[in-house]
Design a protein around this motif. Structure first.
Motif, PDB file in Angstrom:
ATOM      1  N   ILE A  34      10.418   4.990 -11.178  1.00 11.50           N
ATOM      2  CA  ILE A  34      11.093   3.552 -11.242  1.00 11.50           C
ATOM      3  C   ILE A  34      11.815   3.067 -10.175  1.00 11.50           C
ATOM      4  O   ILE A  34      11.416   1.766 -10.596  1.00 11.50           O
ATOM      5  N   ILE A  35      11.981   4.014  -9.180  1.00 13.03           N
ATOM      6  CA  ILE A  35      13.190   3.486  -8.181  1.00 13.03           C
ATOM      7  C   ILE A  35      12.264   2.912  -7.308  1.00 13.03           C
ATOM      8  O   ILE A  35      12.512   1.860  -6.450  1.00 13.03           O
ATOM      9  N   ILE A  36      11.251   3.156  -6.691  1.00 13.82           N
ATOM     10  CA  ILE A  36       9.765   2.719  -6.196  1.00 13.82           C
ATOM     11  C   ILE A  36       9.520   1.271  -7.152  1.00 13.82           C
ATOM     12  O   ILE A  36       9.304   0.386  -6.696  1.00 13.82           O
ATOM     13  N   LEU A  37       9.219   1.053  -8.208  1.00 15.08           N
ATOM     14  CA  LEU A  37       9.343  -0.340  -9.158  1.00 15.08           C
ATOM     15  C   LEU A  37       9.676  -1.327  -8.319  1.00 15.08           C
ATOM     16  O   LEU A  37       9.804  -2.006  -8.086  1.00 15.08           O
ATOM     17  N   ILE A  38      11.743  -0.625  -8.705  1.00 14.14           N
ATOM     18  CA  ILE A  38      13.144  -1.597  -8.982  1.00 14.14           C
ATOM     19  C   ILE A  38      12.859  -2.107  -7.267  1.00 14.14           C
ATOM     20  O   ILE A  38      13.122  -2.997  -6.830  1.00 14.14           O
ATOM     21  N   VAL A  53       1.749  11.582 -10.525  1.00 14.88           N
ATOM     22  CA  VAL A  53       0.721  12.698 -10.125  1.00 14.88           C
ATOM     23  C   VAL A  53       1.804  13.889 -10.724  1.00 14.88           C
ATOM     24  O   VAL A  53       1.454  15.155 -10.887  1.00 14.88           O
ATOM     25  N   LYS A  54       3.004  13.824  -9.786  1.00 15.91           N
ATOM     26  CA  LYS A  54       3.926  14.986  -9.996  1.00 15.91           C
ATOM     27  C   LYS A  54       4.989  14.685 -11.152  1.00 15.91           C
ATOM     28  O   LYS A  54       5.830  15.936 -11.047  1.00 15.91           O
ATOM     29  N   THR A  55       5.055  14.025 -12.005  1.00 15.63           N
ATOM     30  CA  THR A  55       5.106  14.085 -12.848  1.00 15.63           C
ATOM     31  C   THR A  55       7.480  13.141 -12.781  1.00 15.63           C
ATOM     32  O   THR A  55       7.623  13.809 -13.627  1.00 15.63           O
ATOM     33  N   ASN A  56       7.590  12.538 -11.485  1.00 17.45           N
ATOM     34  CA  ASN A  56       8.809  12.842 -11.302  1.00 17.45           C
ATOM     35  C   ASN A  56       8.414  11.027 -11.553  1.00 17.45           C
ATOM     36  O   ASN A  56       8.468   9.728 -10.479  1.00 17.45           O
ATOM     37  N   TYR A  57       8.680  10.362 -13.253  1.00 18.59           N
ATOM     38  CA  TYR A  57       8.862   9.415 -13.180  1.00 18.59           C
ATOM     39  C   TYR A  57       9.806   8.304 -12.530  1.00 18.59           C
ATOM     40  O   TYR A  57       9.640   6.717 -12.663  1.00 18.59           O
ATOM     41  N   LEU A  58      11.144   8.734 -12.662  1.00 19.51           N
ATOM     42  CA  LEU A  58      12.205   8.178 -12.264  1.00 19.51           C
ATOM     43  C   LEU A  58      12.571   7.956 -11.063  1.00 19.51           C
ATOM     44  O   LEU A  58      12.184   6.581 -10.657  1.00 19.51           O
ATOM     45  N   ALA A  76       1.021  -1.216  -0.188  1.00 22.88           N
ATOM     46  CA  ALA A  76       0.381   0.116  -0.028  1.00 22.88           C
ATOM     47  C   ALA A  76       1.161   1.478  -0.244  1.00 22.88           C
ATOM     48  O   ALA A  76       0.396   2.393  -0.778  1.00 22.88           O
ATOM     49  N   LEU A  77       2.017   1.301   0.475  1.00 19.56           N
ATOM     50  CA  LEU A  77       2.917   2.080   0.741  1.00 19.56           C
ATOM     51  C   LEU A  77       3.724   2.337  -0.420  1.00 19.56           C
ATOM     52  O   LEU A  77       3.518   3.553  -0.970  1.00 19.56           O
ATOM     53  N   ALA A  78       4.089   1.364  -1.230  1.00 24.21           N
ATOM     54  CA  ALA A  78       4.515   1.466  -2.562  1.00 24.21           C
ATOM     55  C   ALA A  78       4.011   2.149  -3.521  1.00 24.21           C
ATOM     56  O   ALA A  78       3.687   2.828  -4.614  1.00 24.21           O
ATOM     57  N   ALA A  79       2.170   1.978  -3.350  1.00 21.54           N
ATOM     58  CA  ALA A  79       1.621   2.303  -4.443  1.00 21.54           C
ATOM     59  C   ALA A  79       1.133   3.442  -4.281  1.00 21.54           C
ATOM     60  O   ALA A  79       0.880   4.297  -5.208  1.00 21.54           O
ATOM     61  N   ILE A  80       1.378   4.362  -2.941  1.00 16.66           N
ATOM     62  CA  ILE A  80       0.728   5.550  -2.584  1.00 16.66           C
ATOM     63  C   ILE A  80       2.337   6.078  -3.583  1.00 16.66           C
ATOM     64  O   ILE A  80       1.861   7.580  -4.111  1.00 16.66           O
ATOM     65  N   LEU A  81       3.218   5.946  -2.907  1.00 17.37           N
ATOM     66  CA  LEU A  81       4.942   6.601  -3.624  1.00 17.37           C
ATOM     67  C   LEU A  81       4.286   6.523  -4.922  1.00 17.37           C
ATOM     68  O   LEU A  81       4.703   7.983  -5.555  1.00 17.37           O
ATOM     69  N   LEU A  82       4.129   5.360  -5.334  1.00 21.90           N
ATOM     70  CA  LEU A  82       3.397   5.464  -6.697  1.00 21.90           C
ATOM     71  C   LEU A  82       3.069   6.664  -8.123  1.00 21.90           C
ATOM     72  O   LEU A  82       3.140   7.137  -9.144  1.00 21.90           O
TER      73      LEU A  82
END
Length: 136
Positions: free
Chosen positions: A54-58, A46-51, A35-41
Protein backbone atom coordinates in the motif's frame (compact mmCIF):
# COMPACT_ATOMS: atom_id res chain seq x y z
CA UNK A 1 5.28 47.93 -9.78
CA UNK A 2 7.95 49.59 -7.64
CA UNK A 3 6.92 52.31 -5.20
CA UNK A 4 3.29 51.15 -5.09
CA UNK A 5 1.71 51.93 -1.71
CA UNK A 6 0.35 48.96 0.26
CA UNK A 7 -0.85 48.51 3.88
CA UNK A 8 2.61 47.12 4.67
CA UNK A 9 4.52 50.07 3.22
CA UNK A 10 5.65 51.19 -0.19
CA UNK A 11 6.67 48.44 -2.60
CA UNK A 12 10.34 48.81 -3.47
CA UNK A 13 10.63 45.83 -5.80
CA UNK A 14 8.16 43.24 -7.08
CA UNK A 15 8.18 40.21 -9.38
CA UNK A 16 6.65 36.76 -9.68
CA UNK A 17 8.30 33.42 -9.06
CA UNK A 18 7.18 29.80 -9.58
CA UNK A 19 5.77 27.97 -6.57
CA UNK A 20 8.41 25.24 -6.99
CA UNK A 21 11.07 24.24 -9.49
CA UNK A 22 9.59 21.73 -11.93
CA UNK A 23 12.10 19.06 -12.93
CA UNK A 24 11.94 17.82 -16.49
CA UNK A 25 11.82 14.04 -16.27
CA UNK A 26 11.81 12.02 -19.46
CA UNK A 27 10.07 8.78 -20.33
CA UNK A 28 13.07 6.72 -19.21
CA UNK A 29 12.91 8.17 -15.69
CA UNK A 30 9.24 7.20 -15.37
CA UNK A 31 9.88 3.79 -16.95
CA UNK A 32 12.69 2.97 -14.49
CA UNK A 33 10.72 4.32 -11.52
CA UNK A 34 7.65 2.31 -12.61
CA UNK A 35 9.70 -0.87 -13.03
CA UNK A 36 11.26 -0.39 -9.58
CA UNK A 37 7.82 0.19 -8.05
CA UNK A 38 6.48 -2.94 -9.76
CA UNK A 39 9.40 -5.04 -8.47
CA UNK A 40 8.88 -3.73 -4.93
CA UNK A 41 5.13 -4.33 -5.22
CA UNK A 42 5.66 -7.96 -6.30
CA UNK A 43 8.18 -8.43 -3.47
CA UNK A 44 5.68 -7.04 -0.93
CA UNK A 45 2.91 -9.37 -2.15
CA UNK A 46 5.22 -12.43 -2.17
CA UNK A 47 6.32 -11.66 1.40
CA UNK A 48 2.67 -10.97 2.34
CA UNK A 49 3.61 -7.51 3.53
CA UNK A 50 0.48 -5.73 2.36
CA UNK A 51 1.17 -2.53 4.28
CA UNK A 52 4.42 -2.13 2.33
CA UNK A 53 2.50 -2.73 -0.91
CA UNK A 54 0.00 0.00 0.00
CA UNK A 55 2.86 2.38 0.83
CA UNK A 56 4.48 1.67 -2.56
CA UNK A 57 1.17 2.35 -4.34
CA UNK A 58 0.58 5.60 -2.45
CA UNK A 59 4.16 6.70 -3.16
CA UNK A 60 3.75 5.95 -6.89
CA UNK A 61 0.48 7.90 -7.04
CA UNK A 62 2.09 10.90 -5.31
CA UNK A 63 5.04 10.85 -7.75
CA UNK A 64 2.73 10.68 -10.76
CA UNK A 65 0.42 13.45 -9.52
CA UNK A 66 3.30 15.75 -8.57
CA UNK A 67 4.85 15.20 -12.01
CA UNK A 68 1.62 16.28 -13.69
CA UNK A 69 1.19 19.40 -11.55
CA UNK A 70 2.45 22.68 -12.96
CA UNK A 71 3.86 25.31 -10.57
CA UNK A 72 1.68 28.32 -9.88
CA UNK A 73 3.07 31.84 -10.03
CA UNK A 74 3.59 33.52 -6.64
CA UNK A 75 3.89 37.32 -6.37
CA UNK A 76 6.88 38.63 -4.41
CA UNK A 77 7.05 42.16 -3.00
CA UNK A 78 9.91 43.76 -1.14
CA UNK A 79 8.40 46.61 0.86
CA UNK A 80 9.68 49.17 3.35
CA UNK A 81 8.62 47.00 6.29
CA UNK A 82 9.24 43.44 5.08
CA UNK A 83 8.88 40.86 2.34
CA UNK A 84 5.50 39.69 1.07
CA UNK A 85 5.66 36.24 -0.50
CA UNK A 86 2.23 35.33 -1.83
CA UNK A 87 -0.05 35.47 1.21
CA UNK A 88 2.79 35.34 3.78
CA UNK A 89 4.39 38.50 5.14
CA UNK A 90 7.85 38.39 6.72
CA UNK A 91 8.58 41.63 8.61
CA UNK A 92 12.25 42.64 8.73
CA UNK A 93 12.23 42.43 12.54
CA UNK A 94 11.48 38.66 12.26
CA UNK A 95 14.27 38.01 9.74
CA UNK A 96 17.54 37.07 11.42
CA UNK A 97 19.66 37.22 8.26
CA UNK A 98 19.49 36.71 4.52
CA UNK A 99 21.75 35.21 1.89
CA UNK A 100 21.80 35.62 -1.86
CA UNK A 101 23.19 32.73 -3.86
CA UNK A 102 23.99 33.81 -7.40
CA UNK A 103 25.45 31.23 -9.78
CA UNK A 104 23.82 31.92 -13.15
CA UNK A 105 22.08 30.40 -14.97
CA UNK A 106 21.27 27.60 -12.52
CA UNK A 107 20.92 29.37 -9.14
CA UNK A 108 19.54 32.84 -8.37
CA UNK A 109 17.95 32.67 -4.92
CA UNK A 110 17.37 34.79 -1.85
CA UNK A 111 17.33 32.79 1.40
CA UNK A 112 15.68 34.25 4.51
CA UNK A 113 16.54 32.89 7.95
CA UNK A 114 13.84 33.88 10.43
CA UNK A 115 14.27 34.25 14.17
CA UNK A 116 11.49 31.71 14.75
CA UNK A 117 12.69 28.15 15.21
CA UNK A 118 9.32 26.89 13.96
CA UNK A 119 9.62 28.43 10.49
CA UNK A 120 11.92 26.83 7.96
CA UNK A 121 14.35 28.76 5.79
CA UNK A 122 12.39 30.66 3.17
CA UNK A 123 13.64 30.43 -0.42
CA UNK A 124 12.77 33.21 -2.86
CA UNK A 125 13.71 32.67 -6.51
CA UNK A 126 15.01 35.91 -8.01
CA UNK A 127 14.05 35.00 -11.58
CA UNK A 128 15.25 37.89 -13.81
CA UNK A 129 15.85 40.34 -10.96
CA UNK A 130 19.25 41.92 -10.35
CA UNK A 131 20.70 40.39 -7.14
CA UNK A 132 22.69 43.56 -6.38
CA UNK A 133 19.49 45.65 -6.38
CA UNK A 134 17.73 43.07 -4.20
CA UNK A 135 20.66 43.08 -1.76
CA UNK A 136 20.59 46.85 -1.47
Amino acid sequence: MPNESTPIGNTLKSWEMPEFVAHDRGRWWYFIAGALAAILLVYAVVKTNYLFAIIILIFAIIIILSGLRKPESIPVQITETGILLGEHFYPYRDINCFHIVYQPPAVKCLYLDTKSSLRPRVTVHLENENPVEIHD
